[in-house]
Write an enzyme that holds these catalytic residues in place. Structure first.
Site, mmCIF file in Angstrom:
data_model
loop_
_atom_site.group_PDB
_atom_site.id
_atom_site.type_symbol
_atom_site.label_atom_id
_atom_site.label_comp_id
_atom_site.label_asym_id
_atom_site.label_seq_id
_atom_site.Cartn_x
_atom_site.Cartn_y
_atom_site.Cartn_z
ATOM 1 N N TRP A 358 -49.463 -23.780 127.249
ATOM 2 C CA TRP A 358 -50.948 -23.901 127.571
ATOM 3 C C TRP A 358 -51.252 -23.221 128.805
ATOM 4 O O TRP A 358 -52.231 -22.997 129.383
ATOM 5 C CB TRP A 358 -51.309 -25.327 127.949
ATOM 6 C CG TRP A 358 -50.885 -26.091 129.301
ATOM 7 C CD1 TRP A 358 -49.469 -26.371 129.589
ATOM 8 C CD2 TRP A 358 -51.832 -26.836 129.932
ATOM 9 N NE1 TRP A 358 -49.418 -27.139 130.882
ATOM 10 C CE2 TRP A 358 -50.745 -27.387 130.942
ATOM 11 C CE3 TRP A 358 -52.988 -27.048 130.258
ATOM 12 C CZ2 TRP A 358 -51.132 -28.157 132.274
ATOM 13 C CZ3 TRP A 358 -53.248 -28.009 131.195
ATOM 14 C CH2 TRP A 358 -52.536 -28.187 132.329
ATOM 15 N N ASP A 359 -50.169 -22.747 129.756
ATOM 16 C CA ASP A 359 -50.198 -22.127 130.880
ATOM 17 C C ASP A 359 -51.134 -20.828 130.850
ATOM 18 O O ASP A 359 -51.688 -20.526 131.584
ATOM 19 C CB ASP A 359 -49.013 -21.626 131.609
ATOM 20 C CG ASP A 359 -47.706 -22.641 131.552
ATOM 21 O OD1 ASP A 359 -47.766 -23.814 130.875
ATOM 22 O OD2 ASP A 359 -47.093 -22.408 132.452
ATOM 23 N N GLU A 489 -46.272 -34.894 133.849
ATOM 24 C CA GLU A 489 -45.078 -35.114 132.844
ATOM 25 C C GLU A 489 -44.460 -36.259 133.340
ATOM 26 O O GLU A 489 -43.338 -36.715 132.546
ATOM 27 C CB GLU A 489 -44.244 -33.782 132.414
ATOM 28 C CG GLU A 489 -45.135 -32.826 131.787
ATOM 29 C CD GLU A 489 -44.227 -31.471 131.385
ATOM 30 O OE1 GLU A 489 -42.920 -31.259 132.303
ATOM 31 O OE2 GLU A 489 -44.750 -30.632 130.531
ATOM 32 N N LYS A 601 -46.536 -35.330 138.913
ATOM 33 C CA LYS A 601 -45.924 -34.078 138.731
ATOM 34 C C LYS A 601 -46.817 -32.952 139.464
ATOM 35 O O LYS A 601 -46.480 -32.094 139.975
ATOM 36 C CB LYS A 601 -45.062 -33.796 137.753
ATOM 37 C CG LYS A 601 -44.532 -32.544 137.506
ATOM 38 C CD LYS A 601 -43.965 -32.268 136.145
ATOM 39 C CE LYS A 601 -42.967 -30.916 136.124
ATOM 40 N NZ LYS A 601 -42.824 -30.591 134.587
ATOM 41 N N GLN A 602 -47.941 -32.926 138.712
ATOM 42 C CA GLN A 602 -48.855 -31.747 139.020
ATOM 43 C C GLN A 602 -50.226 -32.320 138.638
ATOM 44 O O GLN A 602 -50.317 -33.611 138.102
ATOM 45 C CB GLN A 602 -48.644 -30.728 137.812
ATOM 46 C CG GLN A 602 -48.803 -31.075 136.475
ATOM 47 C CD GLN A 602 -47.980 -30.068 135.547
ATOM 48 O OE1 GLN A 602 -47.031 -30.646 135.146
ATOM 49 N NE2 GLN A 602 -48.779 -29.301 135.148
HETATM 50 C C1 BGC Z 1 -45.121 -28.272 133.428
HETATM 51 C C2 BGC Z 1 -45.976 -27.794 132.237
HETATM 52 C C3 BGC Z 1 -45.809 -26.330 132.124
HETATM 53 C C4 BGC Z 1 -44.467 -25.887 131.978
HETATM 54 C C5 BGC Z 1 -44.230 -24.395 131.607
HETATM 55 C C6 BGC Z 1 -43.792 -27.494 133.219
HETATM 56 O O1 BGC Z 1 -42.993 -27.889 134.237
HETATM 57 O O2 BGC Z 1 -45.174 -29.474 133.849
HETATM 58 O O3 BGC Z 1 -47.297 -28.167 132.498
HETATM 59 O O4 BGC Z 1 -46.744 -26.102 130.774
HETATM 60 O O5 BGC Z 1 -43.592 -26.464 132.869
HETATM 61 O O6 BGC Z 1 -44.903 -23.926 132.909
#
Ligand code: BGC
Length: 767
Positions: A358-359, A489, A601-602
């Site tokens: 999804w990035d 996550e 986490k984000q």
């Molecule tokens: C992030 C995800 C991301 C993936 C790839 C993971 O660490 O939590 O949001 O899509 O990395 O960048």
């Protein structure tokens, strides 16, 4: 772990001094690529110390069988691996019988790597004393050509401090593996291997996916820059071929080994033509020298920088960092091949398999929309349109019906392909980012044709998915979405992740609204789509009803939205209370402890507030930011950029700047202690956003550009260009002025801090 402190320089990354512990980290940092292929900065000569070998070809992957403890129905069958491709850079060198290998050298007196981002050139030089006492000086230059996407070029120069016999074997090696293979499988099978006096070729195909790849090389020798003739004897084993050359090197003379090499693959050429195409390419380059090829490279980079560069006066570490990010993004994806996408690690490592996440939609589209022509971003959207059938199949595998589409969290060809259920697979929120990108693209480019031509079908598939995935809670008398993982996550299998529910609601409303627009403005397309996918009004009514009754968790006392049901039951201690020795928590804590903790986490709630900023008042943004940011550990590279943008908007200058450095220098300063695995490419587009949307405050207001600049204190001037609706806008910002010029003659309006200004050619506005 990167132990380096790269000196600040506006255009260069420099790594000085020999430190074997740092080889893998700096192999990531100095990676080079040209959109079609890329490689870690591995040494050309032998190296028996710790190294992570990697050379990758865009779109060439292997479906490595999923490995899990307990197989659950619905698991993807394979995890797509970007494949470590045959090594074409290697040169074995013996000097008076001793192998040149820095790991075994008696002493390394000087060692330096330099990446020149202005021209896309990577250089390495060292001086060492071998065990046999011979002093040797090496200087190599390498680039992957933007002009000829199959080609890489090396100029490897060597001098000795006394006359010496050199035994040189430039080689190709297909006996390579992936470090992250699930079952220790061999991924390549060799079909053909051959050589002439000066060239070599290996053709191999990937097992299961059947990509054929021709790896080629041509060797030239020069002494003190004059071409010399040579003879070689072919050394061939089952998977490797080299040209053995013996050379008497006189002290004071410099031998230069030029290697032209690279890959042609069946993604771009008929399989049976690969070898003849490689020969034709080398023939066409017959009269080209390293410098002529490098001049073409410089020109290509100069044209990229012309539209994509950002200059920052007064802060060289910020300047170096933004260029590093822009450079890496352009090394990864040039937009020329609609079949390719942007892997989170690009061509710099194996993690994340080089797949599409999804990035791309959530972070990368804005960068490509503004720094390239509109067709590039449209290609990225088309990539998903072309995979719609697969997204529908993905949803069917989970029991959804009637054209509901669940786009994969991780993919190479549209199929979901990951090893894990809770993380990634449960992250169904990715569907919303794909719909949001269509909205974002249309809003930014003004291209009204994408939705009727392609996007509408994607929006319908996504709306259908959400309408089926949401279930009605009799207790709440609202629709709920259960058992998901949000962008954060560090929480799995939660109920009613606010971001997921909010964005799902928006997707259903947006799809219904766009379909209505099509009925009015593009009736022929509307009729075609309606028939093709059997879309009835009653179904759209159901979307609207589900959206209107979507449950959105919130807390009335705190006046914030809730990340998910039950978030406030956690022990709400801020990140500031954590022992720094236990950070990053994902490298120190058990998963159990992470899941129970309040640590984020984000951006999760804040990701939603970033996407849908206009839906919230400043006070709402402020309250949610103030509540959630202190729980955020930013252990995803995607986190700091969103926080930088929001902090900027909320006038939190110092935080915005700290987040900017964290996103921009994430890899250079190795904030997440993992740079040796590869670079964080997709978040680099977030870095660009944190300048353009953060410090410059760029937004689209109706059909116009709007800015709300808030430069960091140290920045004397910020300049960048954007392509907005096929006109190039040049922005020059200082602490108290904004100058904007545009290369179109028509008059337009520009908003600055919400005041409208007329722009014709150029306007200067006092801030
Ligand atoms: C992030 C995800 C991301 C993936 C790839 C993971 O660490 O939590 O949001 O899509 O990395 O960048």
């Amino acid at each position: 772990m990167n132990l380096n402190n790269y000196p600040f320089h506006p255009w260069k990354i420099i790594d000085k001094g020999w430190n074997p512990e740092n080889v893998e980290a700096s192999e990531s940092i100095f990676s080079i690529g040209n959109g079609a292929m890329g490689q870690r900065a591995n040494f050309e000569e032998d190296y028996s110390g710790k190294t992570f070998q990697g050379s990758y070809i865009g779109g060439v992957y292997y479906p490595d069988k999923t490995r899990v403890g307990w197989w659950k129905n619905g698991y993807p069958e394979y995890f797509a691996k970007v494949l470590n491709a045959p090594n074409w850079i290697g040169i074995h060198i013996k000097i008076e019988g001793e192998q040149l290998d820095l790991h075994h050298a008696k002493e390394v007196l000087h060692y330096e790597r330099v990446l020149d981002m202005e021209s896309g050139l990577y250089e390495r030089s060292f001086t060492a004393t071998l065990q046999n006492g011979i002093g040797v000086r090496v200087h190599s230059k390498r680039f992957l050509s933007l002009a000829q996407s199959a080609l890489g070029v090396i100029d490897y120069r060597i001098e000795t401090d006394r006359d010496a016999t050199l035994e040189i074997i430039p080689y190709l090696d297909a006996g390579i593996t992936n470090q992250d293979s699930n079952w220790e499988d061999q991924f390549w099978e060799i079909d053909r291997i051959g050589a002439t006096q000066k060239t070599a070729y290996i053709e191999a195909h990937t097992l299961k996916t059947e990509f054929s790849v021709g790896t080629f090389m041509e060797v030239r020798l020069l002494e003190n820059d004059d071409t010399i003739d040579f003879t070689s004897s072919v050394k061939k084993t089952e998977k490797k071929v080299g040209l053995e050359i013996s050379h008497q090197l006189t002290a004071g003379k410099e031998l230069s080994i030029h290697k032209l090499g690279g890959y042609l693959s069946s993604r771009n050429y008929p399989k049976e033509n690969l070898e003849s195409e490689a020969n034709a390419l080398l023939l066409a380059l017959k009269n080209e020298s390293f410098s002529s090829l490098y001049n073409a490279q410089k020109e290509k980079w100069s044209s990229i920088w012309k539209s994509a560069d950002i200059t920052i006066d007064g802060d060289v570490k910020a300047q170096q960092a933004i260029r590093f990010n822009i450079f890496q993004l352009n090394q990864t994806y040039t937009g020329e091949d609609a079949g390719l996408n942007i892997g989170p690690k690009g061509f710099t490592g194996e993690k994340y398999g080089g797949s599409t996440y999804w990035d791309t939609e959530a972070y990368c589209i804005p960068f490509y929309m503004a720094t390239k022509n509109q067709a590039v971003a449209r290609n990225l959207l088309t990539y998903r349109y072309l995979q719609l059938d697969r997204a529908i199949e993905n949803a069917e595998k989970l029991g959804f019906t009637k054209g509901a589409a669940l786009y994969p969290m991780v993919t190479m060809n549209g199929e979901e392909c990951h090893n894990e259920w809770e993380i990634t697979f449960e992250e169904i929120h990715r569907n919303s980012a794909i719909a949001f990108a269509i909205f974002n693209y249309t809003r930014y480019t003004g291209d009204t044709s994408y939705i009727p031509e392609m996007g509408m079908e994607v929006l319908v598939g996504i709306a259908r998915f959400w309408a089926q995935r949401a279930s009605f809670s009799a207790a709440k008398k609202q629709y709920v979405i259960l058992g998901v993982t949000g962008p954060n996550e560090y929480e799995n299998n939660v109920n009613n992740n606010w971001y997921t529910n909010y964005s799902a609601r928006w997707c259903m409303e947006y799809a219904a609204e766009q379909m209505n627009r099509l009925y009015n403005e593009f009736p022929a397309d509307a009729a075609r789509i309606q028939q093709k996918i059997d879309l009835q009004d009653a179904e759209m009514e159901q979307w609207k009803k589900t959206a209107a009754q979507m449950y959105l968790p919130k807390d009335d006392a705190l006046k914030i939205v809730l990340q998910q049901d039950g978030f406030l039951d956690k022990t709400l201690e801020h990140v500031s209370s954590l022992d720094p020795a236990e950070r990053p928590i994902n490298q120190h804590w058990s998963w159990d402890r992470i899941l129970r903790s309040p640590y984020i986490k984000q951006a999760d709630v804040l990701q939603g507030m970033y996407f849908f900023e206009d839906h919230f008042s400043n006070e709402e943004l402020e309250r949610n930011y103030a509540f959630y940011e202190p729980f955020t550990v930013h252990e995803s590279s995607l986190s700091p950029c969103v926080h930088a943008i929001l902090a900027s908007k909320l006038g939190k200058e110092e935080q915005a700047y700290a987040f900017y450095l964290r996103t921009a220098r994430l890899d250079l300063d190795d904030y997440n202690a993992e740079v040796e695995e590869g670079l964080h490419i997709t978040s680099m587009a977030g870095t660009w956003m944190s300048i353009v949307e953060g410090f410059a405050g760029m937004r689209i207001k109706g059909e116009q550009l709007s800015f709300a600049p808030r430069l960091p204190k140290a920045w004397e001037k910020l300049q960048f260009k954007i392509n907005f609706r096929d006109a190039i806008y040049t922005l020059e910002l200082t602490q108290d002025t904004l100058v904007c010029s545009v290369d179109q003659s028509e008059e337009t309006t520009l908003f600055v801090h919400d005041t409208a200004y007329t722009l014709r050619d150029k306007v200067e506005i006092a801030l």
